[in-house]
Each structure stands twice: as C-alpha cells, then as structure tokens.
Write an enzyme that holds these catalytic residues in place. Structure first.
Site, PDB file in Angstrom:
ATOM      1  N   LYS A   1       6.275  -1.732   3.819  1.00 45.79           N
ATOM      2  CA  LYS A   1       7.597  -1.324   4.322  1.00 45.79           C
ATOM      3  C   LYS A   1       8.716  -2.175   3.731  1.00 45.79           C
ATOM      4  O   LYS A   1       9.809  -1.679   3.490  1.00 45.79           O
ATOM      5  CB  LYS A   1       7.643  -1.384   5.854  1.00 45.79           C
ATOM      6  CG  LYS A   1       6.859  -0.256   6.494  1.00 45.79           C
ATOM      7  CD  LYS A   1       7.173  -0.116   7.979  1.00 45.79           C
ATOM      8  CE  LYS A   1       6.444   1.089   8.571  1.00 45.79           C
ATOM      9  NZ  LYS A   1       6.470   1.097  10.045  1.00 45.79           N
TER      10      LYS A   1
ATOM     11  N   LYS B   1      -0.651  10.622   2.639  1.00 47.94           N
ATOM     12  CA  LYS B   1      -0.808  10.888   4.067  1.00 47.94           C
ATOM     13  C   LYS B   1       0.209  11.920   4.560  1.00 47.94           C
ATOM     14  O   LYS B   1       1.348  11.913   4.099  1.00 47.94           O
ATOM     15  CB  LYS B   1      -0.552   9.548   4.795  1.00 47.94           C
ATOM     16  CG  LYS B   1      -1.481   9.303   5.963  1.00 47.94           C
ATOM     17  CD  LYS B   1      -1.216   7.935   6.560  1.00 47.94           C
ATOM     18  CE  LYS B   1      -1.120   8.045   8.059  1.00 47.94           C
ATOM     19  NZ  LYS B   1      -0.957   6.767   8.728  1.00 47.94           N
TER      20      LYS B   1
ATOM     21  N   LYS C   1       6.025  12.254   8.449  1.00 47.32           N
ATOM     22  CA  LYS C   1       7.313  12.831   8.820  1.00 47.32           C
ATOM     23  C   LYS C   1       8.402  12.461   7.818  1.00 47.32           C
ATOM     24  O   LYS C   1       9.459  13.059   7.802  1.00 47.32           O
ATOM     25  CB  LYS C   1       7.718  12.417  10.232  1.00 47.32           C
ATOM     26  CG  LYS C   1       7.627  10.943  10.501  1.00 47.32           C
ATOM     27  CD  LYS C   1       7.485  10.692  12.009  1.00 47.32           C
ATOM     28  CE  LYS C   1       6.869   9.334  12.268  1.00 47.32           C
ATOM     29  NZ  LYS C   1       6.174   9.258  13.542  1.00 47.32           N
TER      30      LYS C   1
END
Ligand code: TRP
Length: 338
Positions: A115, A201, A204
């Site tokens: 991240k 993956k 969203k």
C-alpha cells in the site's frame, strides 16, 4: 470457541468479499452458536481512516455494509455485530499494545509495503500501525478463530507475536493474559479473481466494473458479466491438474465450486469436455439464484437507517461489555494506575 473478524466498510461489496469472507462468517457464526461459543463481527471503520477517505462516504458505506452482512446471513441475534468507532476499547488496547509491537515487525508487513509503495514517508502513521489495531481487535475478545482471506494471514501471525511477547513480558507463565488467535482460512475460494484478468484479485478498486460481480447487480447484469468474462478457447478438462496455467478457467470453475458447495474435481466431472459456451450460462444462472435473495434483502434494509443504527448500537454495547475485563487486565499488567 470465540469467532472474531472485521471487514472494512469501503466500496460496494462484491463476490470476492462474499465468498472470501462473508460466507465464512455465517458458517462460523452458526458453528459457534451451536457449540455455545460466541461470534463478533465488526466494521473496521477505524482502519478505514488509515488512507485518504471521504467522511460522508465512510458513513454511508458503514451502514451499507451492515445491510449487506445481514442480507448475507449474519444474524444480529447470534452475532455481536458492531463498528469499532463505538467501542473505544479497540483504540485503547491498540495504544497499550504499541508498547509491545516492534518497528521491525511492522516494517516486514507485505500489506504495508504494497500500500505504501515507494512513498513510505508520505503515508499516515495509521497505515503503518494498522496491524497493531487489528491485533487489538482480536485480542480484546480473546478470539480463538479468526475467519480471514489468505492476504490477512501475516497480520494474524503478527497478532500472535504481540500476544506472545506481551504474555512473556508482563504475565506469569501460569496466567497468560492473551489467547493466541488462529486464522481460519477457507480451503477453496480464498481468492476470487477478476473476471477480466485471472491473475488479479477481484477488487473494488479495479476501474472496470466488468471485472467484478457486485452483490447489488441485478440478474441481467450478472449474466452479462459472466458471458463477457475472459476465458481461453480450450474446453474444460475433466481433472484439476489440467486447469493449471489457465488462470481464467481456474477462477470461473473455482467460483462455481465455491457457490455450489462442491469440489473443483466434481464440477469438472460434470463439465469436463464442454466449452465455455455451455459452462458460462450454468455459472451465470447459479450466481443469479444465489445472489437474488441476498439482493432483495439488501434493498429492503439499506434505506432503513434507524434499523441499521439500532443493530450497531446494540452490538456496540454488547462488545463494550465483552471487552471490559481484558482491557482492565491489560492496564493492570502494565502497571498503569487508574
Ligand atoms: N485488515 C482486514 C482486511 O482488510 C480487516 C480487519 C480489521 C480484520 N481488523 C480485523 C480482519 C480483525 C480480521 C480480524 O481484510
């Protein structure tokens, strides 16, 4: 048996959240209930502020996620369902555990590295200490089983390391304070991949809506997305071994198996030798049949703010009660006068 898990209230929930996490909450909730144990499921809203966010959106997503969980079968009569922000003990215990967690441990977390990317200096402190809050989440309730996806395994190991070190440093051998939590990772379907790329993956944050099936998609949309899903030209094999190297085929068969509650071998036993022209409509119909009742319940609930807030308020009061003794014992073990 104490089941504890959290889910971030960010974005629209999709099939990956459902099969990777929510289905297991429901399963473990029922197992815990039958065994006289307890189940705690919370919205990790305190985790959600570790990255840039829009406050109004966070509020809306929090309520929507409650509606989703209940629509999927999380039952507030069997599960303590709440949001972290209403249970201050999560943040308090995190601070107390910050004295035990080591910088080096957090520096090794792959989620932090992914991240933060190249811009570590620009990240919030909360993103770095995120796993300590996650440890507090489960240790506060003496969790035994923590249903999570494969990607959270490392965070659970960290929670165990923190618990172990705290027990070592501040407790006697015969009276450890924290229970070491076990991750519960579902055997199949832990990783549901994008419909457009079998190696990424389902997420969203993927810009393409065609890459995921949202739990709020209607029947036509679901059928269309499955039909357009990326595949290869080969027919399906009749055994699992030959699926290797065919990421998209593997993903679609895996989704079918997870939803139908069958093994991949069995699904291939039924569809081996057939092409995607036959398999895709079957998968689409199965998804529609499974998601339609969830969708209906979600639509019924989602605008009833009063009912959703009442569920959270009741859950939070149960959670505050359940966590009190462990939090008090932690202050005491550290020699803090209160
Ligand atoms: N970090 C988890 C995720 O992104 C969410 C989470 C927060 C969690 N606290 C938790 C999961 C405690 C399990 C237990 O999926």
């Amino acid at each position: 048996m104490r089941v504890v898990s959290g889910i971030q209230p960010t974005g629209k929930p999709h099939l990956g959240n459902y099969l990777g996490a929510i289905v297991n909450y429901v399963k473990l909730q029922d197992e815990a209930h039958a065994a006289g144990g307890e189940c705690f499921i919370f919205l990790a809203d305190l985790h959600a502020i570790s990255q840039p966010h829009d406050p109004a959106e966070l509020t809306r997503n929090t309520r929507e996620m409650v509606a989703t969980l209940v629509a999927c079968g999380v039952d507030p009569a069997k599960t303590v369902l709440f949001n972290q922000a209403q249970v201050p003990a999560h943040a308090e215990l995190q601070w107390l555990l910050n004295g035990t967690a080591r910088m080096g441990w957090l520096n090794r977390m792959t989620q932090w590295k992914d991240k933060a990317g190249k811009n570590r200096e620009g990240q919030s402190v909360a993103l770095f200490t995120y796993p300590v809050l996650q440890a507090a989440d489960v240790l506060l309730y003496q969790a035994t089983h923590v249903p999570v996806g494969e990607d959270q395994k490392q965070h659970l190991e960290l929670a165990r390391d923190i618990a172990q070190k705290f027990n070592n440093d501040f407790c006697t051998d015969d009276a450890p304070l924290f229970t070491l939590p076990e991750p519960y990772i579902p055997p199949a379907a832990a990783r549901i991949m994008s419909l457009r790329d079998g190696t990424a993956k389902m997420s969203k944050s993927d810009p393409s809506d065609m890459s995921r099936i949202s739990l709020t998609d209607d029947a036509d949309t679901i059928i269309k997305k499955v039909k357009k899903a990326k595949t290869d030209p080969e027919p399906l094999p009749d055994n699992e071994k030959e699926l290797e190297g065919r990421a998209e085929a593997q993903n679609l068969v895996g989704i079918y198996a997870a939803i139908a509650g069958k093994s991949v071998e069995r699904v291939l036993g039924e569809f081996g030798g057939q092409g995607f022209g036959a398999f895709k409509p079957a998968l689409g119909q199965l998804l529609v049949d499974t998601l339609a009742p969830i969708n209906a319940r979600f639509l019924e609930l989602k605008d009833d703010q009063e009912a959703l807030d009442a569920i959270l308020a009741r859950g939070a009061s149960q959670a505050r009660e359940a966590g009190r003794d462990t939090l008090d014992a932690t202050y005491r073990a550290l020699g803090l006068v209160r």
